[in-house]
Scaffold this motif. Structure first.
Motif, short mmCIF file in Angstrom:
data_model
loop_
_atom_site.label_atom_id
_atom_site.label_comp_id
_atom_site.label_asym_id
_atom_site.label_seq_id
_atom_site.Cartn_x
_atom_site.Cartn_y
_atom_site.Cartn_z
N GLY A 163 -16.53 30.74 31.76
CA GLY A 163 -16.87 30.33 30.39
C GLY A 163 -16.10 29.10 29.94
N THR A 164 -15.36 29.24 28.86
CA THR A 164 -14.53 28.13 28.38
C THR A 164 -13.22 27.99 29.15
OG1 THR A 164 -13.41 29.52 26.76
CG2 THR A 164 -15.42 28.40 26.03
N GLY A 165 -12.91 29.00 29.97
CA GLY A 165 -11.67 28.96 30.73
C GLY A 165 -10.47 29.52 30.01
N ASP A 206 -20.40 25.66 22.32
CA ASP A 206 -21.30 26.79 22.10
C ASP A 206 -21.17 27.87 23.17
OD1 ASP A 206 -22.41 25.64 19.79
OD2 ASP A 206 -23.80 24.44 21.00
N ILE A 207 -20.19 27.74 24.04
CA ILE A 207 -20.01 28.70 25.13
C ILE A 207 -19.20 29.90 24.63
CG2 ILE A 207 -19.03 29.04 27.43
CD1 ILE A 207 -21.45 27.19 27.39
N PRO A 208 -19.64 31.13 24.92
CA PRO A 208 -18.88 32.32 24.49
C PRO A 208 -17.45 32.29 25.05
CG PRO A 208 -21.06 32.95 25.27
CD PRO A 208 -20.89 31.50 25.62
N MET A 209 -16.52 32.82 24.26
CA MET A 209 -15.12 32.82 24.66
C MET A 209 -14.52 34.19 24.41
SD MET A 209 -11.99 30.37 23.40
CE MET A 209 -11.80 31.16 21.80
N THR A 210 -13.70 34.66 25.33
CA THR A 210 -12.96 35.90 25.14
C THR A 210 -11.95 35.71 24.02
OG1 THR A 210 -13.16 36.38 27.51
CG2 THR A 210 -11.52 37.63 26.28
N ILE A 260 -14.45 30.11 38.41
CA ILE A 260 -15.79 30.00 38.99
C ILE A 260 -16.82 30.03 37.87
CG2 ILE A 260 -17.47 31.06 40.56
CD1 ILE A 260 -13.86 32.06 40.94
N GLU A 261 -17.65 29.00 37.81
CA GLU A 261 -18.61 28.91 36.70
C GLU A 261 -19.85 28.14 37.17
OE1 GLU A 261 -20.71 29.37 33.76
OE2 GLU A 261 -18.70 30.22 33.47
N ARG A 311 -18.34 24.32 32.64
CA ARG A 311 -17.36 23.71 33.55
C ARG A 311 -16.67 22.52 32.90
NH1 ARG A 311 -21.47 24.45 37.43
NH2 ARG A 311 -21.91 22.21 37.48
N GLU A 312 -17.42 21.74 32.15
CA GLU A 312 -16.82 20.60 31.47
C GLU A 312 -15.81 21.07 30.41
OE1 GLU A 312 -15.72 16.83 30.68
OE2 GLU A 312 -16.91 17.59 32.37
#
Length: 202
Positions: A51-53, A21-25, A71-72, A78-79
């Motif tokens: 975010g999702t990395g 559910d984390i926003p992603m570019t 950095i999060e 982070r997971e």
């Protein structure tokens, strides 16, 4: 299952990433963002508000023996970053727990910085970058709202940095039975700045 992306160009499809559910570019915006950063081998890169990395993953693949610091402050995000690092079998990303700018203080000086989320500390982050970055370093900031864009421009206008602003609007074709409709994604402003100095420095 691990996935591989054999191409050297950026633009890994969104579905390759573990997102939750984390926003992603999104893929297209990510590609322009990476291009504006002008990445190269051996660089140190900060990805603030990772975010999702997805940006960290793509940047890590483009800088060879360089290092990306993701950095999060959100533990769920982070997971996800760690899962995506494993997904793409990358060894040159370090996940940093904490909130900028405090979490940035012990990190090595970067040549490139992405800012996807500032946690309301944008001014403090910009001030720290002005102090720590070497001439020629580049920063790329993504903004979704007019308020964020305005705040960024006000802050950057106080600094002697070269600045460019572009808006990326992406529309994708989606299948609906025998037809294709156009689905517009939210437009994103990409602000790329370079600290005074020679191109490619930092």
């Amino acid at each position: 299952m691990r996935k591989s992306w054999p191409y050297t160009t950026p633009g890994i499809p969104d579905e390759f990433f573990i997102r939750g559910d984390i926003p992603m570019t999104k893929e297209e915006v990510r590609t322009v963002t990476l291009a504006k950063a002008r990445l190269g081998p051996g660089q140190v890169v900060w990805d603030i508000g990772s975010g999702t990395g997805s940006l960290a993953i793509e940047a890590a693949r483009l800088i060879g023996n360089g290092t990306v610091y993701a950095i999060e402050q959100n533990p769920v995000a982070r997971e996800l970053i760690r899962k995506n690092i494993y997904q793409f079998d990358l060894k040159n990303i370090k996940v940093i727990e904490g909130r900028a700018p405090e979490a940035l203080l012990p990190l090595p000086v970067p040549q490139r910085v992405f800012i996807g989320g500032s946690g309301g500390k944008l001014e403090e982050i910009i001030n720290l970058l002005q102090i720590r970055l070497n001439p020629g370093a580049r920063v790329v900031i993504n903004a979704l709202t007019l308020e964020t864009l305005t705040r960024i421009l006000v802050l950057l206008d106080q600094l002697p940095w070269k600045k460019e602003v572009v808006q990326v609007s992406v529309t994708r074709a989606v299948s609906r039975g025998n037809y294709h409709l156009l689905h517009a994604l939210n437009p994103v402003w990409i602000i790329a700045v370079q600290k005074e100095g020679d191109e490619g420095g930092g």
